[in-house]
Write a protein that holds these residues in place. Structure first.
Motif, short mmCIF file in Angstrom:
data_model
loop_
_atom_site.label_atom_id
_atom_site.label_comp_id
_atom_site.label_asym_id
_atom_site.label_seq_id
_atom_site.Cartn_x
_atom_site.Cartn_y
_atom_site.Cartn_z
N SER A 1 75.52 16.25 30.59
CA SER A 1 75.99 15.08 29.82
C SER A 1 75.43 13.79 30.39
O SER A 1 75.08 12.86 29.66
N ASP B 1 75.44 16.97 22.44
CA ASP B 1 76.07 17.39 23.70
C ASP B 1 77.07 18.51 23.40
O ASP B 1 78.13 18.26 22.84
N GLU B 2 76.70 19.74 23.75
CA GLU B 2 77.56 20.91 23.53
C GLU B 2 78.12 20.95 22.12
O GLU B 2 79.34 20.99 21.91
MG LIG Z 1 79.07 17.62 29.68
#
Ligand SMILES: [Mg+2]
Ligand SMILES: Nc1ncnc2c1ncn2[C@@H]1O[C@H](COP(=O)(O)OP(=O)(O)OP(=O)(O)O)[C@@H](O)[C@H]1O
Lengths: 402, 244
Positions: B58, B179-180
């Motif tokens: 991140s 992000d994910e």
């Molecule tokens: Mg993360």
């Protein structure tokens, strides 16, 4: 964007209703109080003008209480001059003249120092006959007649039909005494006036002082609001005519009105300030919490490229909407409450007035506009600090917030 | 898995990270979340950055997305260094040239799906008619034409992430960073989202960088970077992925 700010208010309906309710309450409350103060002020203005006329024209020394001897008297020639000059002014309903004197009032073995106001009976501008509660008023043709105040009448045991003597010093400096018949008893809002003031015909006052002069010309105007402009215009006319006389307006003539008006202003200013400081801090608390809960969302929209100032404006706009909502509801509630008040009509005697009136609320543009504006502004203002704080968080930190 | 190809029309580097280092201070401790990472995403690339929790994914993504600044090193966008740009200029780059997809969807709850997608176009002051058209197109692209009026809380997780993808694409950005994107979805829905991203890359040559710790995402990658303890420890080119 404006609509997003508005919609943000729908997130937590209960909280929005609570804050709008507080704003509305503050707004409605100050509207009613302001309306009440305005009604009272209007009543007092009216009664002050009843008492003093709109304007009085006299020697400045007399008006300032520095008069010595009888130099202040206005002789008949100048009086006609003044009256003609005044009547040429727009909005003048009429004029009358007065002559006051200090004298010693004697009845049986008792005496009292009084101020006798010599008035033209039934002059249509300013006579005091409507204050009479017993007996009759002064009539044209009356000479040896007097209206005595309630308090003095009680103290001296006077009734209509009784006789008394009034002693004074003439213009030439000699003692003069004349009998008078009590024709009526008047009441007044102030016991002081009821005790120390009597009304006699102008002709009697002139006779007693052995003069054909008067001490002031009283002017009545069609509208209260015209007072100050008329005062300036008449003052200019007087100067142009070379008359060393001055114009005073009713509000300056009545120290009572001046004091009360200042007190009303203070009262209202204090109340509005108190209500809105309270509203400001309560709404500040609520909005701070509300914005803080949306930290992550602030992170999101900033990550999407919303600038700091745009976030700031979004939140302040939310406060503004809240203020508009609360202020709108507040005005409606205040108007409703005022109409209710005016409908019920609780009797009340404002200080300085003679008659009890229905307790009421005046709904002028200012009465509605001031509370509304102040509530909208204070609500919007309470959003400023939390909105600023919301823009200070770094985007990455805001996104990580839960 | 959908049979499809990656974008083969490769262009210039869109995003570059040079020796990116990021420190965080936690109390007295200084954490090195990222350690001299070099990264390049060329136009049309579909890159997956894979690594365990806490490896700095991140952190890297935030630096590349210009929402955070590196402690050391430099991020270049379209070859231009960004380190000296003021916050306003970074915000402008983000709204015009970068699309973002979050793990938790991050939709605005009071706006409908269509309005959420429209939001970035309001930031770029796109005319109303064009906004309508673009929103309609991109919602159709992610398969949500029928749900445009729904609020996020009336949508499933997968549908929400589709809205988020549509929002990321609506400005036609040079690059989309995610992000994910599958972490909050069940595996079947996660698969659908990855296929959606793959399809967009194949058909429209949208450049993607996806960071994840989910191994199921790897088969969709054209290029896989492995990150561990703030360092890139491996790079693998996969070319055409195998059919499932
Ligand atoms: Mg993360
Ligand atoms: N704001 C912060 N303050 C202090 N430390 C941080 C902060 N953000 C991240 N870290 C630390 O930096 C390291 C990398 O974090 P990062 O969030 O980039 O990892 P990640 O790979 O995204 O992990 P995850 O899979 O859990 O999302 C971790 O050790 C984390 O604890």
């Amino acid at each position: 964007m404006a609509s997003l700010a508005l919609r943000n208010l729908s997130r937590n309906r209960r909280r929005t209703l609570l804050s709008a309710g507080i704003v509305a309450l503050g707004c409605a409350l100050s509207l009613v109080v302001l309306g009440f103060v305005e009604r009272s002020r209007a009543l007092i203005q009216e009664s002050t003008v009843q008492q003093f006329g709109n304007l009085q024209i006299a020697d400045p020394n007399l008006l300032d209480g520095r008069a010595e001897g009888f130099a202040y008297l206005i002789d008949p020639v100048r009086r006609v001059q003044v009256e003609e000059l005044v009547r040429a002014e727009r909005g003048v309903v009429g004029t009358t003249a007065q002559l006051s004197l200090s004298g010693l009032l004697a009845v049986r073995r008792t005496t009292a120092v009084v101020r006798a106001v010599g008035v033209v009976p039934e002059n249509g501008v300013l006579d005091y006959n409507d204050l009479v509660v017993e007996g009759r008023g002064l009539r044209p043709g009356d000479v040896g007649a007097v209206l005595v105040g309630r308090t003095l009448a009680e103290e001296l045991g006077l009734r209509p039909g009784d006789f008394l003597n009034l002693t004074a010093t003439t213009v030439a400096g000699a003692f003069n005494v004349s009998p008078l018949e009590v024709v009526g008893i008047f009441r007044f809002s102030s016991a002081e006036v009821e005790r120390a003031q009597v009304f006699v015909p102008l002709a009697f006052a002139q006779l007693l002082l052995a003069t054909d002069g008067v001490d002031r010309v009283v002017v009545r105007l069609d509208r209260l609001g015209r007072t100050w402009a008329a005062a300036r215009a008449i003052g200019a006319r007087l100067r142009a005519a070379g008359l060393a006389l001055e114009v005073r307006t009713w509000d300056v003539l009545s120290p009572f009105y001046r004091g009360l008006s200042a007190f009303f202003d203070l009262l209202f200013g204090f109340l509005v300030a108190a209500v809105f400081v309270l509203v400001f801090f309560v709404v500040l608390q609520i909005l701070t919490l509300s914005f803080l809960e949306r930290t992550r969302e602030v992170g999101t929209i900033r990550a999407l490229g919303t600038r700091r100032d745009e976030v700031f404006r979004l939140f302040v706009a939310e406060g503004l909407w809240l203020g508009l909502l609360g202020g709108g509801v507040g005005v409606l509630a205040g108007l409703g409450l005022s109409l209710l008040f005016n409908g019920v009509g609780i009797p009340w005697q404002p200080p300085g007035t003679v008659e009890a009136v229905a307790l009421g609320v005046d709904l002028t543009p200012a009465v509605v506009g001031i509370p509304w504006t102040v509530s909208v502004l204070s609500t919007a203002l309470s959003a400023v600090l939390p909105a600023y704080q919301a823009t200070r968080v770094s985007v990455a930190d805001a996104l990580r917030a839960v | 898995m959908r049979q499809g190809s990656f974008c083969y029309v490769k262009g210039a580097p869109v995003l570059e990270g040079r020796a990116l280092t990021k420190f965080y201070t936690l109390g007295k401790e200084r954490v090195r979340a990222l350690d001299r990472v070099d990264f390049t995403a060329v136009q049309g690339d579909f890159t997956v950055v894979n690594g365990p929790s806490g490896s700095g994914k991140s952190t890297l993504l935030n630096l590349l997305a210009l929402i955070d600044r590196p402690s050391e090193g430099e991020v270049l966008f379209d070859g231009q260094p960004t380190g000296s740009l003021p916050e306003r200029a970074l915000a402008a780059l983000r709204r015009e040239k970068i699309g973002l997809v979050f793990q938790t969807f991050n939709l605005i709850p009071v706006l409908s799906a269509a309005e959420n997608v429209e939001y970035p176009l309001l930031l770029t002051r796109t005319p109303r008619a064009e906004r309508r058209e673009r929103v309609r197109e991109v919602l159709a692209e992610v398969g949500l034409a029928d749900l445009a009026r729904r609020r996020p809380d009336e949508l499933s997780g997968g549908q929400r992430q589709r809205v988020a993808v549509a929002r990321a694409l609506v400005t036609q950005p040079r690059i989309v960073l995610a992000d994910e994107p599958t972490a909050n979805l069940d595996s079947a829905t996660g698969t659908q989202i990855m296929e959606l991203l793959r399809g967009l890359n194949g058909e429209h040559c949208v450049t993607f960088v996806v960071v994840t710790h989910d191994p199921a995402v790897i088969p969709y990658a054209e290029r896989v970077l492995t990150i561990r303890d703030g360092r890139i420890v491996g790079e693998e080119r996969r070319g055409e992925p195998r059919p499932a």
